[in-house]
Each structure stands twice: as structure tokens, then as C-alpha cells.
Design an enzyme around this catalytic site. Structure first.
Site, PDB file in Angstrom:
ATOM      1  N   HIS A 177       6.202  57.645  51.144  1.00 32.25           N
ATOM      2  CA  HIS A 177       5.583  57.443  52.464  1.00 32.25           C
ATOM      3  C   HIS A 177       4.096  57.177  52.373  1.00 32.25           C
ATOM      4  CE1 HIS A 177       9.026  58.536  55.091  1.00 32.25           C
ATOM      5  NE2 HIS A 177       9.453  59.020  53.933  1.00 32.25           N
ATOM      6  N   ASP A 188      -3.928  54.956  54.171  1.00 27.03           N
ATOM      7  CA  ASP A 188      -2.747  55.580  54.766  1.00 27.03           C
ATOM      8  C   ASP A 188      -1.538  54.717  54.434  1.00 27.03           C
ATOM      9  OD1 ASP A 188      -1.245  57.378  56.295  1.00 27.03           O
ATOM     10  OD2 ASP A 188      -2.753  57.457  57.880  1.00 27.03           O
TER      11      ASP A 188
END
Ligand code: ADP
Ligand code: F6P
Length: 466
Positions: free
Chosen positions: A156, A353
């Protein structure tokens, strides 16, 4: 349809409603409604020793099966190798990573313990999907125990260039363990290229070929209707009344050093300094629930933010207006959705991110008749999908200030045109689509269970020779 076994460090408790921070639980919700499933992982509790017998409860079609972590394992595996070493390295922050050989040993121990506890619960036709950097080694441990099921892995968070990743002690062991998966998913093409190049340089063309980019999304329609409903509630009315017609800028992030919070707050300070016509006309609400609060770098960040918010408010506040409101508690997700709809600006500026779901949630939450402006870091995976955002360099407070100035003065037609492209994107690349695409790749893959062993021994031999 075969059973889906989700494995992740965090196991959400679906019986708890409201405040749950963390992208993974949000992203998998849709998948679990469609088929029988098991979600296996850490209970979130510690005990003197890591448990060997899991606890289980059922909710809907899913069995939630968890282990407590022993205190030493919690410190070595979770705080140490996962959050102290892997997290910063994967976010390109080698300089703040902390390494201790004992942490690596603890990380191996917990990955093996999870595999040993899960293996007896598996059925031959289960599909196993392991999530995130906490559990890089688990599939290899399952293979050692004889598991032949399809096993997928999804990362992720970002995967950095090889030169950065190799700064991680034991990087080669982590890479070798990836060969035990049948499909390996990452968030963006950049991450996929970095991981493929790293695997290829280490001689593992078979594993490199199993890497693919699968950008994670949200339940956009669901979040949009939640935001519209919550917009009419007392909480949102109270916030709106307190603004007295001032524009609202909102930030919603775990209190994490990858989220760029000091630079964001400095950027808001720069807006007030360089564009004083906005003084008294805009309020910035940052919701940042404390996360990983027993890791030292996170505690230091909290102190830094307390100081910088205090400094800017001290400098610019008036008796009836404070520029920054800063909340370190989790806020219930439905309330956040309503707040996002109220906000004229969504400020999402992580330094790095994997994807960033908050950016997508902000877009979905907007009123189609009067949408706000998204200011987004160019280093968030979401920037690939959200071309209508004002993209900024999150390290540069002046860039953030200039984007805030543009957003505050942006005319309604431009806001609408930008938002429409982003709304179409978040409604296309949803969480459900992400799940279906990854599972199609995994379930359609050729099994790695047999040749994986050959790969492992070849790589181990080469490393010893090196
Ligand atoms: P990460 O996985 O690094 O935390 P993401 O932006 O991808 O970052 O996902 C965060 C998720 O957690 C989002 O769905 C967001 O709405 C939720 N969240 C973040 N902050 C809060 C908060 N203060 N209260 C409740 N939910 C939160
Ligand atoms: O999205 C990255 C991630 O590490 C998830 O795996 C996790 O659920 C979330 O951030 C919150 O972190 P933690 O589980 O350490 O509180």
C-alpha cells in the site's frame, strides 16, 4: 467462488462504528461483502508472549481471526523493523530509518508465527491476499509449511528506487521472499518500475514479471452520499456557524511524518504573510489523530506541530478568529465526510504517499453545484488520477501558499471544471475495481508455489557467493 483470506497486520473490528483511521480497512470493505472471507492478523492487543491460538469472531460473511502480539515482538516487529526501518525506507527517508538486528529477528519471528497460526486454518482452494510491508516474509513462510494456494501481495505504500531500498539492511532477504507470491501489486507505475528493476537487478525475472500497478480507490458513490447526508447534521452546522462565512481549508491525516504536516502548516503561515488580504477570511482545520505514538519520531513530530500551530496562531489570531484549528483525536468518518463537503479547499500534501485516500474522499464529498479545490502533493500516488487538482511540491511552503492563494480566489467555473475531471476519475477507479482487478490477476496467474523454491535457493546461493 473460493474463500478469500485477507492477511494484514491490522484487523478492523466491524462491530466498532465511526472512527477508524487507516486506508486499508476502508479500501477492502467492498470486497468482503461479495464472498466468504477470513481476515487474519494482529488483534491490536499485546500479551506477555505472541499467542499461538487465534481468537475468532464472525461478522457477515467474514471470519475475523486474530493473534495478540507478545511485548517483545510488538517492540521488535511492529515498532522496530516495520515502523522504524521499513516505513521510512519505503517512503524514501533512509536518513531517519533506525536499524537493529534484533528488530529484523523479531520481524522474521512474527512473520513465521503468523504463517504457523494461519496454515492449519486454510482450505486447499482458498485465495490468500497478504497486505503491506509488515508481512513481506509471510508467503515464503507459508510455502515452507507446504501451502500451495494462490498467494497475492499488495504493497500500500510506495516502493523506492533500488539504490534507496538497498539501504535497508536485509533488503535482499525481503526481495527473495517476494518470489513466493503469484501476483505482486503496487499503487503506481513508478512503484512497479522501481520494484521490477530492483528484482531484475537481483536476478529474479520471474518475480519481476508478476509485479503490476493497481491503484487503490474508494467507494466514491457511497462517500458522496454520506457527505451529502452528514452535511445537514448538527456537527457540520456547528462548524459552519463557527466559521462566520470564512472559507474553510481542511487537512485529514494520521499524525505521521510522511504526511508533510510541518510544511503544510508553514505553508498556511506563508499564505498569511505573503497574501495578507486573506487574513481573517480563511480558517485551516487540521484533523490529525495520533498514530504510532510510541515510536520516537512520531512523538517528536507531535511536539513540533504543537509549537508551529501555536506560533502561527499567536502571530496572526484576532480575538474572534484563529487561523489554525488542530485536532489530534480521530473524528468519526461520517462527520469527516460532512466537514470535507463544507471545506472550500482540501489540503493533501504528503511528502510521499502510496496513494492517499483522503484526496479521493475530498473529491467525492464535494457538492456538485459548488465544489471546492483540491491542493495535492505531486508525490502522492493519487496525483496520477487527479489531474484537476492544484499540484504542489509538499516540501516547499511557498508553493503551498501560492496554491492556497489561487484556490481561495478561484472562480466557480474553474472549480467546477477541475472537480468534474477528478470526480469522474474517483468514480472509475474505485475500491471495488481495484479489488476485482487484483484478484483477477492473482486468480488467473500461474502458480509460483513449485518454481518459487528453485528461485529461493538460486538467490541464496548467489548471495552467499557474493
Ligand atoms: P494512510 O493509510 O497512510 O493512513 P490514506 O489517506 O490512504 O492514508 O487513508 C486514510 C484513511 O483513514 C482515510 O479513509 C481517512 O478518511 C481515514 N482517516 C484519516 N484521518 C482520520 C481521522 N482523523 N478520523 C477518522 N478517519 C480518518
Ligand atoms: O496505509 C499504510 C498503513 O500502514 C496501513 O497498512 C495501516 O492500516 C495504516 O497505515 C495505519 O497504520 P498502523 O496500522 O501502524 O496504525
Amino acid at each position: 467462488m473460493s474463500r478469500l483470506v485477507i492477511v494484514a497486520n491490522r484487523v478492523p473490528d466491524p462491530r466498532e462504528r465511526g472512527a477508524s483511521a487507516g486506508g486499508l480497512a476502508v479500501a477492502l470493505k467492498d470486497a468482503l461483502m461479495r464472498r466468504d472471507a477470513m481476515w487474519f492478523g494482529w488483534s491490536g492487543a499485546t500479551a506477555p508472549e505472541t499467542s499461538t491460538t487465534p481468537k475468532e469472531f464472525r461478522h457477515g460473511r467474514t471470519a475475523y481471526v486474530t493473534l495478540d502480539l507478545g511485548e517483545e515482538d510488538y517492540a521488535r516487529y511492529y515498532q522496530g523493523f516495520a515502523n522504524g526501518a521499513l516505513w521510512p525506507v519505503l517512503h524514501y527517508r533512509l536518513g531517519i530509518a533506525k536499524f537493529a538486528r534484533e528488530d529484523w529477528v523479531g520481524y522474521q519471528r512474527v512473520n513465521a508465527a503468523f504463517a504457523a497460526a494461519l496454515a492449519p486454518l486454510l482450505k486447499p482452494d482458498d485465495t490468500i491476499w497478504i497486505h503491506d510491508f509488515h508481512l513481506f516474509l509471510m508467503a515464503a513462510e507459508l510455502r515452507k509449511l507446504g501451502c500451495r494456494q494462490k498467494i497475492g501481495f499488495f504493497l500500500h505504500v510506495p516502493f523506492p528506487p533500488r539504490s534507496v531500498f538497498l539501504g535497508l539492511p536485509k533488503a535482499l532477504d525481503v526481495l527473495a521472499a517476494l518470489a513466493a507470491h503469484d501476483a505482486i501489486g503496487v499503487q503506481t507505475e513508478d512503484d512497479a518500475e522501481n520494484l521490477r528493476a530492483t528484482l531484475l537487478a537481483d536476478g529474479d525475472a520471474a518475480a519481476a514479471a508478476r509485479v503490476g500497478a493497481f491503484p487503490v480507490g474508494i467507494d466514491a458513490a457511497g462517500f458522496a452520499s454520506l457527505a451529502a447526508r452528514r452535511f445537514r447534521t448538527k456537527e457540520v452546522a456547528t462548524l459552519r456557524a463557527s466559521l462566520v462565512d470564512r472559507a474553510l481549508a481542511i487537512g485529514v491525516d494520521r499524525l505521521d511524518y510522511t504526511k508533510g504536516l510541518p510544511q503544510r502548516i508553514a505553508g498556511f503561515g506563508k499564505l498569511l504573510e505573503r497574501f495578507p488580504h486573506h487574513l481573517g477570511k480563511v480558517t485551516f482545520l487540521q484533523v490529525a489523530p495520533v498514530s504510532r505514538g510510541d515510536v520516537a519520531t512520531y512523538r517528536a513530530l507531535r511536539r513540533e506541530l504543537d509549537e508551529s500551530v501555536g506560533r502561527i496562531n499567536g502571530q496572526y489570531a484576532e480575538p474572534d478568529w484563529a487561523p489554525i484549528r488542530y485536532i489530534t483525536r480521530a473524528v468519526a468518518r461520517p462527520t469527516l465526510a460532512g466537514y470535507m463537503r463544507l471545506a472550500r479547499i482540501g489540503l493533501v500534501t504528503p511528502l510521499r504517499d502510496g496513494m492517499n485516500l483522503v484526496a479521493k474522499e475530498y473529491v467525492a464529498a464535494q457538492d456538485p453545484a459548488d465544489p471546492g479545490v483540491l491542493i495535492l502533493s505531486r508525490f502522492a500516488g493519487a496525483s496520477n488520477d487527479l489531474e484537476g487538482a492544484l499540484l504542489v511540491n509538499p516540501l516547499d511552503p511557498d508553493d503551498i501558499a501560492e496554491a492556497l492563494d489561487i484556490a481561495l480566489d478561484m472562480r466557480a467555473e474553474e472549480r467546477l471544471a477541475r472537480w468534474k475531471t477528478m470526480d469522474a476519475a474517483v468514480r472509475t477507479t474505485t475500491a471495488a475495481v481495484w479489488c476485482r482487478n487484483f484478484l483477477a490477476a492473482l486468480e488467473g496467474s500461474v502458480s509460483s508455489a513449485e518454481p518459487g523454491q528453485a528461485n529461493d535457493s538460486r538467490r541464496t546461493a548467489r548471495r552467499r557467493a557474493a
